[in-house]
Scaffold this motif. Structure first.
Motif, short mmCIF file in Angstrom:
data_model
loop_
_atom_site.label_atom_id
_atom_site.label_comp_id
_atom_site.label_asym_id
_atom_site.label_seq_id
_atom_site.Cartn_x
_atom_site.Cartn_y
_atom_site.Cartn_z
N LEU A 93 -8.79 29.08 34.49
CA LEU A 93 -9.52 29.11 33.49
C LEU A 93 -9.20 28.24 32.59
O LEU A 93 -9.91 27.18 31.89
N ILE A 94 -7.65 28.35 32.04
CA ILE A 94 -7.39 27.63 30.72
C ILE A 94 -7.37 26.16 30.99
O ILE A 94 -7.72 25.34 30.53
N ARG A 95 -6.75 25.71 32.36
CA ARG A 95 -6.65 24.35 32.74
C ARG A 95 -7.86 23.73 32.80
O ARG A 95 -7.80 22.35 32.29
N LYS A 96 -9.13 24.36 32.88
CA LYS A 96 -10.24 23.88 32.78
C LYS A 96 -10.45 22.95 31.39
O LYS A 96 -11.59 22.00 31.45
N ASN A 97 -9.57 23.55 30.31
CA ASN A 97 -10.04 22.92 29.12
C ASN A 97 -8.72 22.29 28.55
O ASN A 97 -8.78 21.89 27.35
N ILE B 19 -15.76 32.33 27.17
CA ILE B 19 -16.83 31.69 26.25
C ILE B 19 -16.22 30.57 25.61
O ILE B 19 -16.56 29.66 25.59
N MET B 20 -14.77 30.90 25.18
CA MET B 20 -14.13 29.76 24.47
C MET B 20 -13.79 28.42 25.42
O MET B 20 -14.05 27.37 25.21
N SER B 21 -13.46 29.02 26.68
CA SER B 21 -13.16 27.92 27.78
C SER B 21 -14.28 27.11 28.07
O SER B 21 -13.98 25.75 28.24
N VAL B 22 -15.42 27.67 27.69
CA VAL B 22 -16.78 26.60 28.00
C VAL B 22 -16.83 25.98 26.67
O VAL B 22 -17.10 24.80 26.68
N LEU B 23 -16.86 26.51 25.48
CA LEU B 23 -17.12 25.81 24.51
C LEU B 23 -16.14 24.87 23.99
O LEU B 23 -16.51 24.02 23.12
N VAL B 24 -15.01 24.87 24.48
CA VAL B 24 -14.01 23.71 23.79
C VAL B 24 -14.22 22.64 24.68
O VAL B 24 -13.46 21.43 24.19
N VAL B 25 -14.94 22.80 25.57
CA VAL B 25 -14.82 21.50 26.68
C VAL B 25 -16.55 20.99 26.78
O VAL B 25 -16.84 20.13 27.42
N ASN B 26 -17.43 21.83 25.78
CA ASN B 26 -18.71 21.23 25.88
C ASN B 26 -19.15 21.32 24.17
O ASN B 26 -18.66 22.35 23.57
N GLU B 27 -20.11 20.42 24.05
CA GLU B 27 -20.50 20.41 22.60
C GLU B 27 -20.89 21.78 22.39
O GLU B 27 -20.79 22.21 21.19
N TYR B 28 -21.88 22.11 23.04
CA TYR B 28 -22.57 23.57 22.97
C TYR B 28 -23.03 24.23 24.21
O TYR B 28 -22.73 23.54 25.23
N LYS B 80 -11.29 26.13 17.99
CA LYS B 80 -10.73 25.33 19.30
C LYS B 80 -9.07 25.09 18.74
O LYS B 80 -8.31 25.32 19.74
N ASN B 81 -8.69 25.31 17.60
CA ASN B 81 -7.34 25.04 17.31
C ASN B 81 -6.62 26.50 17.67
O ASN B 81 -5.59 26.62 18.24
N ALA B 82 -7.16 27.70 17.09
CA ALA B 82 -6.86 29.03 17.36
C ALA B 82 -6.75 29.19 19.17
O ALA B 82 -5.88 29.70 19.13
N PHE B 83 -7.71 28.81 19.78
CA PHE B 83 -7.75 29.10 21.06
C PHE B 83 -6.64 28.37 22.01
O PHE B 83 -5.86 28.73 22.57
N GLN B 84 -6.32 27.06 21.47
CA GLN B 84 -4.99 26.15 21.92
C GLN B 84 -3.80 26.87 21.57
O GLN B 84 -3.07 27.20 22.58
N ASP B 85 -3.69 27.52 20.36
CA ASP B 85 -2.21 28.57 20.23
C ASP B 85 -2.41 29.46 21.07
O ASP B 85 -1.35 30.01 21.84
N HIS B 86 -3.61 30.17 21.22
CA HIS B 86 -3.69 31.27 22.09
C HIS B 86 -3.32 31.11 23.41
O HIS B 86 -2.50 31.57 24.23
N ILE B 87 -3.83 30.02 24.17
CA ILE B 87 -3.50 29.52 25.41
C ILE B 87 -1.72 29.08 25.58
O ILE B 87 -1.18 29.56 26.31
#
Lengths: 98, 98
Positions: A93-97, B19-28, B80-87
């Motif tokens: 899931l994560i690698r997807k992005n 939700i975040m995995s979709v939104l970080v690689v799509n404009e919306y 996006k930044n917080a999600f990257q830190d989480h990953i």
């Protein structure tokens, strides 16, 4: 088929991730050690550990060491396999992005 | 310092990861698209999206497309930044044992 289907609800909480991450690379871990590593309350650790035990992913061993009661947790083979599947699903899931 | 300190509670649920995995690689993404991708109920999706919105990690845009109301979600830069830190934190915890 949803993009989060393979994520295992039994591991879907950071304390459970923490417990399993320790137990899959250690033969066992004591309650106190896990509590220290995860920095959680007794009650919080006990409830998450009980859920993992009920799922068959860890076992609990209660014994006396000298005069002191000791609680020890171990991951089961089923737990180790299920956790690896969970990690694979998270990474997919994560690698997807990234 | 606990081994799960950097795991962000706001993302600590598979629906929010989704939700975040979709939104970080799509404009919306539209409400319906997310619901379909994640295979969750309206209420479940709405409550997790609201939590991410309150955390400042996504924004919601409501509009009419023709006669139909449309709800659209976008990740914020902060999200996006917080999600990257989480990953990164999840992978650090997981890598400890693969």
């Amino acid at each position: 088929m949803s993009i989060i289907d393979n994520i295992n609800k039994a591991f879907d909480h950071r304390v459970r991730l923490g417990i399993m991450s320790v137990l899959v690379v250690n033969e066992y871990a004591d309650f106190r050690k896990l509590k220290e590593l995860l920095d959680v309350t007794d009650g919080n650790l006990a409830s998450h550990a009980r859920a993992l035990e009920q799922a068959g992913y860890i076992t609990v061993q209660k014994q006396f060491i000298g005069r002191k009661p000791n609680t020890r947790y171990m991951a089961t083979t089923q737990g180790k396999n299920a956790f690896q599947d969970h990690i694979d699903a998270l990474e997919a899931l994560i690698r997807k992005n990234t």
